[in-house]
Enzyme design. Structure first.
Site, PDB file in Angstrom:
ATOM      1  N   LYS A   1       0.846  -1.203   0.000  1.00  0.00           N
ATOM      2  CA  LYS A   1       0.000   0.000   0.000  1.00  0.00           C
ATOM      3  C   LYS A   1       0.882   1.253   0.000  1.00  0.00           C
ATOM      4  CE  LYS A   1      -2.184   1.754   3.617  1.00  0.00           C
ATOM      5  NZ  LYS A   1      -3.062   1.882   4.770  1.00  0.00           N
TER       6      LYS A   1
ATOM      7  N   ASP B   1      -6.416   0.716   0.539  1.00  0.00           N
ATOM      8  CA  ASP B   1      -6.588   0.917   1.981  1.00  0.00           C
ATOM      9  C   ASP B   1      -7.993   0.457   2.347  1.00  0.00           C
ATOM     10  OD1 ASP B   1      -8.315   2.890   1.161  1.00  0.00           O
ATOM     11  OD2 ASP B   1      -7.436   4.473   2.393  1.00  0.00           O
TER      12      ASP B   1
END
Ligand code: SF4
Length: 235
Positions: free
Chosen positions: A129, A147
């Site tokens: 991420k 996310d």
């Protein structure tokens, strides 16, 4: 609630319409973390774990002035560093990551942030991420940032059924051209923060109501829904 698309082509068409609607809704999307260099974005993204971008933006001016280069994090006094980042939470672990990050960048990458996913994920405190945030926003290399908001919205849109970030990244990535990935990530995150909340999404006030297969998951009454919308900004 709209009908499920009958084919992959229909799913792609609807997904791209949703992306176009979101582009109209949020014409100035960007990362809500403040930064000037890849190192600053990497550090800010590490600090943003388990806290808000707003809180990170409050500490980074002092932090970036005190530690302008990877070597400065490598040589940081732990107590001093922890004191600066305390308000972002988990500051022992985050200080470990930042000191380790500085050392790894100096030892293996000449003190520079490498512009490749497979290198970035070898750095302390950096997962896919964070790596995709840095690639997309500091290097202009398309990346999908999964996310909690992105995953939730992708499931609500019917783009994936998975809760595994790597699978979500692959399945959503297959619906869009690579060049769209970074902005798509911003748009879903912005919509998730403002309208399509985890609990009680503001369906009755949502511009995607006519396209979203999950319309009705939150209140559909426009007056009730309008009160659920959080206008932002979040930075
Ligand atoms: S708020 Fe409701 S209609 Fe809008 S995207 Fe979320 S689930 Fe769909």
């Amino acid at each position: 609630m709209t009908a499920e698309p009958s084919s992959h082509a229909a799913l792609v068409r609807r997904a791209r319409r949703i992306n176009r609607e979101l582009a109209l809704l949020y014409p100035d999307v960007h990362t809500e973390l403040n930064f000037c260099t890849p190192l600053e974005l990497l550090v800010a993204t590490i600090l943003s774990a388990q806290t808000t971008d707003k809180r990170v933006n409050l500490v980074t001016p002092t932090l970036f002035a005190r530690y302008p280069a990877a070597a400065d994090y490598a040589a940081a006094d732990r107590d001093e560093l922890e004191k600066i980042i305390t308000s972002t939470g988990f500051y022992h672990a985050k200080a470990n990551s930042l000191i380790g990050l500085g050392q790894a960048l100096c030892d293996r990458f000449g003190g520079e942030v490498p512009p490749r996913l497979r290198d970035l994920v070898t750095l302390p405190g950096v997962g896919r991420k964070t790596a995709n945030v840095v690639l997309g926003n500091a290097f202009g290399i398309p990346g999908i940032t999964v996310d909690t908001h992105f995953g939730r919205l992708a499931r609500r849109f019917g783009w994936t059924a998975s809760t595994d970030p790597v699978k979500i990244e692959a399945e959503v990535g297959a619906l869009f051209p690579r060049r769209d990935w970074t902005m798509l990530s911003h748009r879903l995150i912005w919509h998730g923060r403002r309208v399509c909340h985890a609990r009680r999404p503001a369906c009755g006030a949502c511009a995607l109501a006519g396209l979203c297969p999950s319309f009705g998951e939150g209140p559909t009454d426009p007056v009730i829904a309008a009160k659920l919308v959080k206008p932002g900004p979040f930075s």
